[in-house]
Design a protein around this motif. Structure first.
Motif, PDB file in Angstrom:
ATOM      1  N   THR A  99      55.809   8.986  35.826  1.00 26.87           N
ATOM      2  CA  THR A  99      55.685   9.368  34.421  1.00 26.87           C
ATOM      3  C   THR A  99      54.807  10.605  34.311  1.00 26.87           C
ATOM      4  O   THR A  99      53.712  10.647  34.869  1.00 26.87           O
ATOM      5  CB  THR A  99      55.071   8.223  33.594  1.00 26.87           C
ATOM      6  N   TYR A 100      55.307  11.606  33.599  1.00 30.00           N
ATOM      7  CA  TYR A 100      54.603  12.876  33.418  1.00 30.00           C
ATOM      8  C   TYR A 100      54.337  13.108  31.932  1.00 30.00           C
ATOM      9  O   TYR A 100      55.126  12.704  31.077  1.00 30.00           O
ATOM     10  CB  TYR A 100      55.432  14.051  33.943  1.00 30.00           C
ATOM     11  N   VAL A 101      53.254  13.786  31.649  1.00 29.55           N
ATOM     12  CA  VAL A 101      52.958  14.250  30.294  1.00 29.55           C
ATOM     13  C   VAL A 101      52.844  15.762  30.349  1.00 29.55           C
ATOM     14  O   VAL A 101      52.091  16.308  31.160  1.00 29.55           O
ATOM     15  CB  VAL A 101      51.654  13.649  29.748  1.00 29.55           C
ATOM     16  N   VAL A 151      61.098  21.478  37.143  1.00 32.25           N
ATOM     17  CA  VAL A 151      60.744  22.053  38.446  1.00 32.25           C
ATOM     18  C   VAL A 151      59.700  21.188  39.147  1.00 32.25           C
ATOM     19  O   VAL A 151      59.729  21.049  40.383  1.00 32.25           O
ATOM     20  CB  VAL A 151      60.261  23.513  38.321  1.00 32.25           C
ATOM     21  N   LEU A 152      58.799  20.564  38.388  1.00 30.63           N
ATOM     22  CA  LEU A 152      57.793  19.694  38.995  1.00 30.63           C
ATOM     23  C   LEU A 152      58.423  18.418  39.546  1.00 30.63           C
ATOM     24  O   LEU A 152      58.099  17.974  40.657  1.00 30.63           O
ATOM     25  CB  LEU A 152      56.714  19.346  37.966  1.00 30.63           C
ATOM     26  N   VAL A 153      59.329  17.838  38.771  1.00 27.16           N
ATOM     27  CA  VAL A 153      59.997  16.609  39.212  1.00 27.16           C
ATOM     28  C   VAL A 153      60.912  16.894  40.395  1.00 27.16           C
ATOM     29  O   VAL A 153      60.934  16.144  41.383  1.00 27.16           O
ATOM     30  CB  VAL A 153      60.784  15.985  38.043  1.00 27.16           C
ATOM     31  N   ALA A 154      61.688  17.975  40.312  1.00 33.13           N
ATOM     32  CA  ALA A 154      62.623  18.305  41.388  1.00 33.13           C
ATOM     33  C   ALA A 154      61.905  18.596  42.703  1.00 33.13           C
ATOM     34  O   ALA A 154      62.461  18.373  43.786  1.00 33.13           O
ATOM     35  CB  ALA A 154      63.488  19.494  40.981  1.00 33.13           C
ATOM     36  N   ALA A 155      60.672  19.109  42.613  1.00 34.14           N
ATOM     37  CA  ALA A 155      59.908  19.370  43.835  1.00 34.14           C
ATOM     38  C   ALA A 155      59.598  18.080  44.584  1.00 34.14           C
ATOM     39  O   ALA A 155      59.484  18.076  45.814  1.00 34.14           O
ATOM     40  CB  ALA A 155      58.612  20.107  43.491  1.00 34.14           C
ATOM     41  N   ILE A 211      44.016  13.030  26.957  1.00 37.86           N
ATOM     42  CA  ILE A 211      45.191  12.227  27.308  1.00 37.86           C
ATOM     43  C   ILE A 211      44.924  11.445  28.587  1.00 37.86           C
ATOM     44  O   ILE A 211      45.290  10.270  28.700  1.00 37.86           O
ATOM     45  CB  ILE A 211      46.442  13.118  27.433  1.00 37.86           C
ATOM     46  N   ALA A 212      44.261  12.068  29.550  1.00 37.43           N
ATOM     47  CA  ALA A 212      43.905  11.356  30.776  1.00 37.43           C
ATOM     48  C   ALA A 212      43.003  10.166  30.473  1.00 37.43           C
ATOM     49  O   ALA A 212      43.101   9.100  31.107  1.00 37.43           O
ATOM     50  CB  ALA A 212      43.223  12.309  31.755  1.00 37.43           C
ATOM     51  N   GLU A 213      42.128  10.321  29.482  1.00 39.66           N
ATOM     52  CA  GLU A 213      41.251   9.217  29.091  1.00 39.66           C
ATOM     53  C   GLU A 213      42.048   8.081  28.454  1.00 39.66           C
ATOM     54  O   GLU A 213      41.759   6.906  28.688  1.00 39.66           O
ATOM     55  CB  GLU A 213      40.190   9.732  28.119  1.00 39.66           C
ATOM     56  N   GLN A 214      43.068   8.432  27.669  1.00 35.77           N
ATOM     57  CA  GLN A 214      43.873   7.405  27.014  1.00 35.77           C
ATOM     58  C   GLN A 214      44.902   6.779  27.952  1.00 35.77           C
ATOM     59  O   GLN A 214      45.315   5.637  27.745  1.00 35.77           O
ATOM     60  CB  GLN A 214      44.580   7.987  25.790  1.00 35.77           C
ATOM     61  N   LEU A 215      45.318   7.528  28.989  1.00 37.39           N
ATOM     62  CA  LEU A 215      46.331   7.029  29.932  1.00 37.39           C
ATOM     63  C   LEU A 215      45.768   7.070  31.359  1.00 37.39           C
ATOM     64  O   LEU A 215      46.246   7.820  32.212  1.00 37.39           O
ATOM     65  CB  LEU A 215      47.611   7.870  29.842  1.00 37.39           C
ATOM     66  N   PRO A 216      44.758   6.262  31.653  1.00 42.35           N
ATOM     67  CA  PRO A 216      44.111   6.339  32.968  1.00 42.35           C
ATOM     68  C   PRO A 216      45.011   5.914  34.118  1.00 42.35           C
ATOM     69  O   PRO A 216      44.701   6.199  35.280  1.00 42.35           O
ATOM     70  CB  PRO A 216      42.913   5.388  32.811  1.00 42.35           C
ATOM     71  N   GLU A 253      46.406  12.266  38.049  1.00 39.19           N
ATOM     72  CA  GLU A 253      45.851  13.488  37.457  1.00 39.19           C
ATOM     73  C   GLU A 253      46.889  14.610  37.441  1.00 39.19           C
ATOM     74  O   GLU A 253      47.019  15.344  36.452  1.00 39.19           O
ATOM     75  CB  GLU A 253      44.614  13.923  38.246  1.00 39.19           C
ATOM     76  N   ALA A 254      47.646  14.730  38.534  1.00 40.08           N
ATOM     77  CA  ALA A 254      48.634  15.804  38.638  1.00 40.08           C
ATOM     78  C   ALA A 254      49.804  15.613  37.683  1.00 40.08           C
ATOM     79  O   ALA A 254      50.563  16.562  37.442  1.00 40.08           O
ATOM     80  CB  ALA A 254      49.150  15.899  40.070  1.00 40.08           C
ATOM     81  N   ASN A 255      49.975  14.419  37.155  1.00 38.38           N
ATOM     82  CA  ASN A 255      51.112  14.137  36.276  1.00 38.38           C
ATOM     83  C   ASN A 255      50.831  14.461  34.817  1.00 38.38           C
ATOM     84  O   ASN A 255      51.725  14.320  33.970  1.00 38.38           O
ATOM     85  CB  ASN A 255      51.537  12.671  36.394  1.00 38.38           C
ATOM     86  N   ILE A 256      49.614  14.854  34.490  1.00 36.22           N
ATOM     87  CA  ILE A 256      49.293  15.302  33.134  1.00 36.22           C
ATOM     88  C   ILE A 256      49.129  16.820  33.211  1.00 36.22           C
ATOM     89  O   ILE A 256      48.136  17.324  33.732  1.00 36.22           O
ATOM     90  CB  ILE A 256      48.030  14.622  32.590  1.00 36.22           C
TER      91      ILE A 256
END
Length: 356
Positions: free
Chosen positions: A53-55, A95-99, A65-70, A74-77
């Motif tokens: 899951t990415y934001v 491009v991030l997901v395909a990598a 957002i990192a505080e609300q979704l711990p 880290e790399a996914n936000i």
């Protein structure tokens, strides 16, 4: 594998004064006990794990957002260097997901929707995956059966039904209509509200951008080439800023040759303005939708939103929006809710940044 993308870069100006730059609507509990983005992540938990899951948001919102979704890595936000609308947003996500997963499916969801039936949501996504397995180049959107002739939503017209699936080719997309046209759409029975929820393969959206928006794709490809290198942050900043921002609807959806719509089996609300409070919260005996403490004397059909510890009193009022926060209060006719943005613009011109 399926990867979920939460688009969370909006500023929520129509929810001023509750929504501010530092705490926009996606970080607020406007429709329940948890914030909008926490509710979105909980719903996506039925179809994708946290590690997939990415934001995609603004740089300034990465930390809150990192505080609300711990539970998210880290790399996914991901903080966009600047605002460039939804096509660059989903392109960057692709491009991030395909990598990580070249064959990935991407489920793209805004962070400000209310969908409480998580099981039906998961059912709809599974139906979409089944369609995508048979039609790998398709772009799938989820439509909502209109319950009234809404003027604030875009519409999708259904075309020919796909064989073996309860899904339809998209005949056309229609922008937000006037009241008369919206009624025509509802009466026709072939139009659905455009939910803004999409499902596609990461490579499909990248190929579509390469075809329809080659300059945008070139910048995204430069970002992709820098992933995992020491130059990534600098490249992301430079290349993303150089993109000419466009919505994914204009850039791809209205131009792609294979767009499919699935009618969603779940209840849905796009929490776009204070009017949503009236739809999402119970009314008192006089039609007032109230969040917080309120005393109404001959007050009808108002939207009242008070902070804890504060009571709003209305007398001889009708069809008003009244929102109170610690440092600002909004009072407006319900019919003028779109003008809340004008108030925010006034604050900006007057350099009253502490209220923005």
């Amino acid at each position: 594998m399926l990867h979920a993308i939460i688009m969370a870069g909006g500023s929520g100006t129509r929810f001023w004064p509750a929504s501010r730059r530092a705490t926009p609507k996606q970080l607020l509990p406007l429709a329940g006990d948890c914030s909008m983005i926490q509710a979105t992540r909980a719903r996506l938990g039925a179809v994708t794990p946290a590690e997939r899951t990415y934001v995609i948001t603004s740089k300034s919102l990465v930390a809150p957002i990192a505080e609300q979704l711990p539970e998210l890595r880290e790399a996914n936000i991901v903080g966009e260097p600047c605002r460039r609308d939804t096509a660059p947003c989903v392109g960057l996500a692709a491009v991030l997901v395909a990598a990580e997963d070249p064959d990935a499916m991407m489920l793209v969801c805004p962070s400000d929707h209310v969908i409480e039936q998580h099981d039906r949501f998961a059912e709809a996504i599974q139906r979409g995956e089944a369609v995508l397995n048979e039609h790998p180049d398709a772009i799938i959107t989820f439509g909502i059966r209109p319950s009234y002739p809404a003027e604030s939503f875009g519409y999708i017209q259904q075309g020919k039904q796909l064989a073996r699936h309860d899904a339809f080719a998209v005949e056309c997309f229609r922008e937000k209509p006037n009241a008369e046209t919206a009624k025509e759409y509802v009466d026709a029975g072939t139009f659905l509200w455009n939910s803004g929820i999409f499902l596609w393969r990461a490579q499909t959206i990248l190929d579509a951008l390469a075809k329809h928006e080659p300059e945008m794709h070139a910048h995204l490809q430069n970002i992709a080439n820098a992933i995992g290198t020491p130059d990534y942050d600098e490249t992301l900043q430079r290349e993303f800023e150089a993109i000419d921002g466009k919505s994914v609807d204009y850039a791809v959806m209205e131009r792609h040759s294979e767009v499919v719509v699935i009618e969603a089996p779940f209840d849905w609300d796009d929490v776009g303005s204070w009017q949503a409070v009236s739809r999402l919260h119970p009314h008192d005996d006089h039609g007032n939708a109230v969040v917080g403490s309120h005393i109404g004397i001959d007050s009808k059909n108002c939207i009242i939103h008070a902070t804890p510890g504060h009571t709003i009193v209305t007398i001889d009022t009708e069809d008003l929006i009244v929102v109170q926060t610690a440092d600002a209060t909004l009072v407006a006719p319900r019919t003028s809710e779109e003008r809340v943005r004008e108030a925010v613009a006034q604050l900006n011109r007057r350099e009253m940044t502490d209220l923005m």
